[in-house]
Design a protein around this motif. Structure first.
Motif, PDB file in Angstrom:
ATOM      1  N   ASP A   1      -0.912  -9.649   6.924  1.00 25.85           N
ATOM      2  CA  ASP A   1       0.305  -9.696   6.194  1.00 25.85           C
ATOM      3  C   ASP A   1       0.192 -10.517   5.174  1.00 25.85           C
ATOM      4  OD1 ASP A   1       2.729  -9.807   4.882  1.00 25.85           O
ATOM      5  OD2 ASP A   1       3.873  -9.253   6.657  1.00 25.85           O
ATOM      6  N   PRO A   2      -0.170 -10.302   3.647  1.00 26.12           N
ATOM      7  CA  PRO A   2      -0.271 -11.433   2.606  1.00 26.12           C
ATOM      8  C   PRO A   2       1.009 -12.048   2.339  1.00 26.12           C
ATOM      9  CG  PRO A   2      -0.313  -9.054   1.623  1.00 26.12           C
ATOM     10  CD  PRO A   2      -0.275  -8.953   3.147  1.00 26.12           C
TER      11      PRO A   2
ATOM     12  N   ALA B   1       0.952  -1.273  -0.012  1.00 25.71           N
ATOM     13  CA  ALA B   1       0.164   0.123   0.135  1.00 25.71           C
ATOM     14  C   ALA B   1       0.712   0.983   0.064  1.00 25.71           C
ATOM     15  CB  ALA B   1      -0.944  -0.154   1.441  1.00 25.71           C
ATOM     16  N   CYS B   2       2.107   1.174   0.361  1.00 22.05           N
ATOM     17  CA  CYS B   2       2.988   2.345   0.446  1.00 22.05           C
ATOM     18  C   CYS B   2       3.791   2.445  -0.610  1.00 22.05           C
ATOM     19  CB  CYS B   2       3.615   2.423   2.096  1.00 22.05           C
ATOM     20  SG  CYS B   2       2.689   2.317   3.369  1.00 22.05           S
ATOM     21  N   SER B   3       4.507   1.278  -0.721  1.00 21.02           N
ATOM     22  CA  SER B   3       5.733   1.353  -1.831  1.00 21.02           C
ATOM     23  C   SER B   3       5.495   1.542  -3.117  1.00 21.02           C
ATOM     24  CB  SER B   3       6.524  -0.212  -1.540  1.00 21.02           C
ATOM     25  OG  SER B   3       5.726  -1.006  -1.978  1.00 21.02           O
ATOM     26  N   ARG B   4       4.297   1.231  -3.555  1.00 23.83           N
ATOM     27  CA  ARG B   4       4.146   1.385  -5.004  1.00 23.83           C
ATOM     28  C   ARG B   4       3.202   2.665  -5.376  1.00 23.83           C
ATOM     29  NH1 ARG B   4       2.433  -4.320  -4.188  1.00 23.83           N
ATOM     30  NH2 ARG B   4       4.088  -5.609  -4.771  1.00 23.83           N
ATOM     31  N   GLU B   5       3.010   3.444  -4.366  1.00 27.81           N
ATOM     32  CA  GLU B   5       2.403   4.833  -4.595  1.00 27.81           C
ATOM     33  C   GLU B   5       3.524   5.720  -5.157  1.00 27.81           C
ATOM     34  OE1 GLU B   5      -0.550   5.769  -4.825  1.00 27.81           O
ATOM     35  OE2 GLU B   5      -1.428   4.124  -3.480  1.00 27.81           O
TER      36      GLU B   5
ATOM     37  N   ALA C   1     -15.604  -4.313  12.857  1.00 29.72           N
ATOM     38  CA  ALA C   1     -15.787  -4.498  11.352  1.00 29.72           C
ATOM     39  C   ALA C   1     -14.972  -5.686  11.204  1.00 29.72           C
ATOM     40  CB  ALA C   1     -15.145  -3.200  10.579  1.00 29.72           C
ATOM     41  N   PRO C   2     -15.598  -6.683  10.326  1.00 27.23           N
ATOM     42  CA  PRO C   2     -15.079  -7.785   9.857  1.00 27.23           C
ATOM     43  C   PRO C   2     -13.833  -7.301   8.901  1.00 27.23           C
ATOM     44  CG  PRO C   2     -17.430  -7.623   9.108  1.00 27.23           C
ATOM     45  CD  PRO C   2     -17.009  -6.411   9.447  1.00 27.23           C
ATOM     46  N   ARG C   3     -13.031  -8.451   8.600  1.00 29.10           N
ATOM     47  CA  ARG C   3     -11.930  -8.233   7.424  1.00 29.10           C
ATOM     48  C   ARG C   3     -11.994  -9.516   6.417  1.00 29.10           C
ATOM     49  NH1 ARG C   3     -11.625  -5.218  11.407  1.00 29.10           N
ATOM     50  NH2 ARG C   3      -9.849  -3.808  11.725  1.00 29.10           N
ATOM     51  N   VAL C   4     -11.947  -9.297   5.228  1.00 35.10           N
ATOM     52  CA  VAL C   4     -12.122 -10.278   4.194  1.00 35.10           C
ATOM     53  C   VAL C   4     -10.727 -10.842   3.935  1.00 35.10           C
ATOM     54  CG1 VAL C   4     -12.794 -11.163   2.070  1.00 35.10           C
ATOM     55  CG2 VAL C   4     -14.095  -9.655   3.753  1.00 35.10           C
ATOM     56  N   ILE C   5     -10.133 -12.136   4.085  1.00 35.47           N
ATOM     57  CA  ILE C   5      -8.911 -12.568   3.515  1.00 35.47           C
ATOM     58  C   ILE C   5      -9.287 -13.858   2.507  1.00 35.47           C
ATOM     59  CG2 ILE C   5      -6.963 -13.568   4.360  1.00 35.47           C
ATOM     60  CD1 ILE C   5      -6.915 -12.346   6.645  1.00 35.47           C
TER      61      ILE C   5
ATOM     62  N   TRP D   1     -11.621   3.860  -0.952  1.00 42.89           N
ATOM     63  CA  TRP D   1     -11.085   3.646   0.326  1.00 42.89           C
ATOM     64  C   TRP D   1     -11.930   2.048   0.521  1.00 42.89           C
ATOM     65  CZ3 TRP D   1      -8.435   6.380   4.021  1.00 42.89           C
ATOM     66  CH2 TRP D   1      -8.320   5.873   5.327  1.00 42.89           C
ATOM     67  N   ARG D   2     -11.301   1.008  -0.185  1.00 43.50           N
ATOM     68  CA  ARG D   2     -12.182  -0.417  -0.203  1.00 43.50           C
ATOM     69  C   ARG D   2     -11.800  -1.284   1.192  1.00 43.50           C
ATOM     70  NH1 ARG D   2     -13.006  -1.033  -5.564  1.00 43.50           N
ATOM     71  NH2 ARG D   2     -13.344  -3.540  -5.171  1.00 43.50           N
ATOM     72  N   GLN D   3     -11.032  -0.798   2.116  1.00 36.42           N
ATOM     73  CA  GLN D   3     -10.822  -1.767   3.381  1.00 36.42           C
ATOM     74  C   GLN D   3     -10.980  -0.826   4.611  1.00 36.42           C
ATOM     75  OE1 GLN D   3      -7.114  -3.684   1.229  1.00 36.42           O
ATOM     76  NE2 GLN D   3      -7.446  -4.867   2.988  1.00 36.42           N
ATOM     77  N   HIS D   4     -11.099  -1.489   5.655  1.00 30.45           N
ATOM     78  CA  HIS D   4     -11.570  -0.662   6.761  1.00 30.45           C
ATOM     79  C   HIS D   4     -10.241   0.238   7.233  1.00 30.45           C
ATOM     80  CE1 HIS D   4     -13.204   0.004  10.694  1.00 30.45           C
ATOM     81  NE2 HIS D   4     -11.891  -0.634  11.411  1.00 30.45           N
ATOM     82  N   GLY D   5      -9.020  -0.464   7.137  1.00 32.99           N
ATOM     83  CA  GLY D   5      -7.711   0.421   7.445  1.00 32.99           C
ATOM     84  C   GLY D   5      -7.210   1.110   6.230  1.00 32.99           C
ATOM     85  N   LEU D   6      -7.897   1.132   5.023  1.00 33.93           N
ATOM     86  CA  LEU D   6      -7.591   1.498   3.731  1.00 33.93           C
ATOM     87  C   LEU D   6      -6.821   0.381   2.953  1.00 33.93           C
ATOM     88  CD1 LEU D   6      -7.370   3.337   1.540  1.00 33.93           C
ATOM     89  CD2 LEU D   6      -5.204   4.430   2.535  1.00 33.93           C
ATOM     90  N   ASP D   7      -5.768  -0.294   3.799  1.00 31.06           N
ATOM     91  CA  ASP D   7      -5.040  -1.480   3.228  1.00 31.06           C
ATOM     92  C   ASP D   7      -4.977  -2.331   4.212  1.00 31.06           C
ATOM     93  OD1 ASP D   7      -2.895  -0.294   5.172  1.00 31.06           O
ATOM     94  OD2 ASP D   7      -2.639   1.302   3.612  1.00 31.06           O
ATOM     95  N   ASN D   8      -4.350  -3.575   3.675  1.00 27.83           N
ATOM     96  CA  ASN D   8      -4.310  -4.691   4.853  1.00 27.83           C
ATOM     97  C   ASN D   8      -3.208  -4.266   5.953  1.00 27.83           C
ATOM     98  OD1 ASN D   8      -5.514  -6.802   3.476  1.00 27.83           O
ATOM     99  ND2 ASN D   8      -3.714  -7.251   1.983  1.00 27.83           N
ATOM    100  N   ALA D   9      -2.371  -3.538   5.832  1.00 33.22           N
ATOM    101  CA  ALA D   9      -1.483  -2.996   6.797  1.00 33.22           C
ATOM    102  C   ALA D   9      -2.154  -2.173   7.999  1.00 33.22           C
ATOM    103  CB  ALA D   9      -0.282  -2.259   6.297  1.00 33.22           C
TER     104      ALA D   9
END
Length: 701
Positions: free
Chosen positions: A258-259, A18-22, A177-181, A38-46
């Motif tokens: 962490d994927p 989420a950070c390195s490719r911006e 909030a749930p998380r989807v993995i 803004w597709r995830q609860h914390g914006l990104d998996n991290a």
């Protein structure tokens, strides 16, 4: 007030996807700018909650204005993180309601009411809140207060499936909030204060079938253990039978993923009861309470754990926001997990193994002198466990140095922004403790923690109450700057590529600060306290900032005069901003509380008994000293009609549709009259002391 601590800036790297490719923040035209969601609860998996968007920046943020707003139909706490996907903004409200709006205009697309029974509110520690939905492939997922996991079609809000994730005969709840993995949606639950056994579960995104479940504390040893991790955990519980109360350890909020390592990190909560003397009389660390636990999300198997508060007796949960990043520590790049749990220490762990790296206090800490750098264990000060006597004012209290309100991590500045607070507590052993199924079971005596009427003592205690933003350097392990608030219980954080930091606060403002220095640049009067975190997105080349506003949660319910900013009205709204807009909110209607108590007929002993019963049954929703926080009714201001109906309300459940159930199974008529006598006493004291002239919030309709 801003205070610059003038610490040197240290280089910090964030190498997650989420950070390195911006690319560096860009200034783009409307036709060239792609949408940013803004597709995830914390914006990104991290869970960084840092957006690279920079159209709104330090130079033009003063031109930010309200684009549109939506009035929610309920006036209770709002804690949701909205998601913005395909031009739609999805948010949740009180009572687990779900709303879908056009993210450009605010037009309501659909609304879903899961019809949570209103009397389920008695099973909630901290208001009828919900922190948001999860999304995958056109499907939404969210939890309900009564323990269901629900999936909706994102286009029209139609029900796909729902599953009961908890035993409805026990006081479980879901507010997180749930998380989807992958093909699994992960959900935890709450209820440790009321006496349950915590766990986290994974359900199939297509049909809701259960994939796996991980219990966080051991059950009845005679029934065996679900896995080797729980068998090991049982060795850290001394005596019992903790399993009759439940043990606690609910996973009620924070998760991260962490994927690359394929590790799911869960934050585990407090024990049931809080007091270790009662749940584990022979001592022990009581794993996996107050711990960060890493699981394999494929099968829910245990990988590692780190316990922030061994043998917790203070409600020092580790359910607070966790952030993943890569930091350069002692010249070596380390993949880390960062957390500021309730206990007041900021932790940095190696997220591959759970290895303890470092911990330092980010808030005022009196219960422990430090965290031992060799063992990673806090060094508890004498008397903090209140085994022989009450503690005196101890910090943090059960509200925590940091509660659920999300942090954010700015990779360019190398800062974690913490919504820190100091709210002390006097912990005392409850000599008369009996497990009461369905009611609060902390095992502590609340009477020493109540604010005294003595003005000098009360003022001295209130002067210790603080709320701040701490810009924390996780490499230097020290604050770089701080911003002082009027009081505690301020909102979650959002940082952006425009060198901005956004936060709502208990005073009813949404504020933008310089992310590098903390200088205040812009504010908006939201007419209500904001505890939820802001988000940002870009559509058609325009950047928006959105926040769910609405005063509520645990401290507004229980805090009383600890809310030093004064009671705040709840005016629940979704607020969306962009540059150049100037939509105005309607004028706020002032509604004053009227203190007109009847003559006192109860004697001093009855009033004292009423106070003890109030602190046992009522304080968790109606505030210390019966001082309302603006969310539920202030019981000092009972009307003559309410006084006449008091038995029907408290024992009979006359107001069950507002969440006020009947307590006939716990309180006799004389008990209720004693509580009413205490409330009459508090109303007369308020009038005599002049405290009735303090600003007050709106009554609950």
């Amino acid at each position: 007030m801003h205070r610059d601590l003038a610490l040197p800036v240290l280089g910090v790297l964030c190498l997650l996807a989420a950070c390195s490719r911006e690319q560096p923040p860009e200034r783009v035209t409307a036709t060239a700018a792609p949408d940013v969601e803004w597709r995830q609860h914390g914006l990104d998996n991290a869970e960084t909650r840092h957006s690279p968007l920079a159209q709104i920046d330090t130079d033009n943020v003063t031109d930010l204005g309200l684009a549109w707003y939506f009035d929610y139909p309920t006036a209770r706490g709002k804690e949701a993180t909205p998601l913005i996907i395909d031009g739609t903004i999805y948010s949740t409200g009180s009572w687990s309601h779900v709303f879908a709006h056009d993210a450009r205009t605010g037009a309501l697309k659909w609304f879903y009411n899961p019809e949570v029974p209103r009397d389920w509110a008695v099973h909630l520690c901290c208001d009828v809140v919900n922190r948001g939905v999860a999304y995958q492939d056109g499907h939404l997922f969210f939890g309900t207060l009564d323990g269901r996991l629900v999936s909706l079609d994102a286009d029209d809000g139609s029900l796909r499936w729902e599953i009961q994730t908890t035993d409805r005969d026990k006081p479980y709840s879901i507010t997180g909030a749930p998380r989807v993995i992958g093909d699994k949606v992960i959900i935890g639950n709450g209820g440790a204060e009321l006496g349950v056994r915590g766990y986290v579960s994974a359900y199939d995104v297509e049909d809701g079938s259960l994939h796996w479940r991980f219990y966080t504390v051991p059950g009845d040893p005679e029934k065996g253990f679900e896995n080797a991790a729980l068998e090991h955990a049982a060795e850290t519980w001394g005596g019992g039978p903790w399993w009759e109360i439940g043990g606690g350890g609910t996973v009620w909020d924070s998760m991260a993923y962490d994927p690359a390592l394929n590790l799911l990190y869960i934050g585990v909560g407090n024990g049931a009861p809080w007091n270790r003397q009662l749940r584990s009389p022979d001592g022990g660390d009581n794993l996996y309470l107050s711990s960060i636990v890493a699981l394999n999300p494929d099968d829910g198997s245990y990988v590692w754990h780190y316990q922030t508060t061994p043998g917790d007796s203070w409600d020092y949960t580790a359910t607070q926001h966790m952030i993943l990043a890569d930091l350069v520590i002692d010249g070596e790049e380390r993949p880390v997990l960062m957390q500021a749990p309730k206990n007041g220490f900021f932790y940095v762990l190696d997220r591959r193994t759970g290895e303890f790296l470092t911990a330092e206090p980010y808030a005022t800490v009196t219960w422990a002198s430090h965290v031992d750098p060799e063992t990673g264990r806090p060094v508890v000060v004498e008397g903090a466990r209140y085994e022989a006597a009450p503690t005196g004012l101890q910090l943090p209290g059960p509200i925590g140095g940091h509660n659920w309100h999300p942090m954010s991590y700015h990779p360019e500045h190398g800062l974690v922004y913490i919504p820190r607070q100091d709210v002390g507590w006097v912990y005392a052993h409850d000599d008369a403790f009996e497990h009461r199924p369905g009611y609060w079971n902390t095992g502590t005596d609340s009477r020493p923690a109540a604010l005294p009427d003595d003005p000098a003592i009360k003022d001295a205690v209130l002067k210790t109450v603080r709320g701040t933003i701490v810009a924390w350097d996780p490499v230097a392990m020290a604050p770089r700057w701080e911003v002082e608030h009027a009081g505690p219980w301020n909102g979650g954080m959002l940082s952006t590529g425009g060198n901005l930091l956004f936060q709502g606060n208990a005073e009813g403002e949404l504020v933008a600060y310089r992310a590098d220095t903390g200088e205040e640049l812009w504010s908006f009067d939201a007419q209500t306290g904001i505890v939820a975190p802001p988000v940002t997105y870009r559509l058609d080349g325009e950047q928006y900032v959105a926040v769910v506003a609405g005063w509520g949660g645990s401290l507004p319910l229980v805090g009383g005069e600890a809310l030093t900013a004064g009671p705040i009205a709840n005016r629940s709204r979704l607020l969306v901003f962009k540059l150049g807009s100037a939509t105005a909110l309607p004028a706020a209607e002032a509604r004053e509380l009227v203190f007109d108590p009847p003559p006192q007929t109860a004697d001093a002993d009855t009033v004292a008994e009423g106070k003890a019963l109030y602190l046992q049954y009522c304080v968790f929703c109606h505030g210390d000293g019966a001082v309302g926080g603006g969310v539920t009714p202030d019981l000092r201001a009972l009307t003559p009609e309410t006084h006449a109906q008091f038995q029907a309300i408290v024992r009979g459940g006359l107001h069950w549709e507002q969440g006020m159930v009947g307590f006939s199974d716990a309180l006799e008529e004389e008990d209720v009259e004693a509580i009413r006598g205490y409330l009459v006493d508090r109303a007369h004291y308020t009038l005599a002391s002049g405290d009735s002239e303090r600003p007050v919030g709106a009554e609950l309709d």
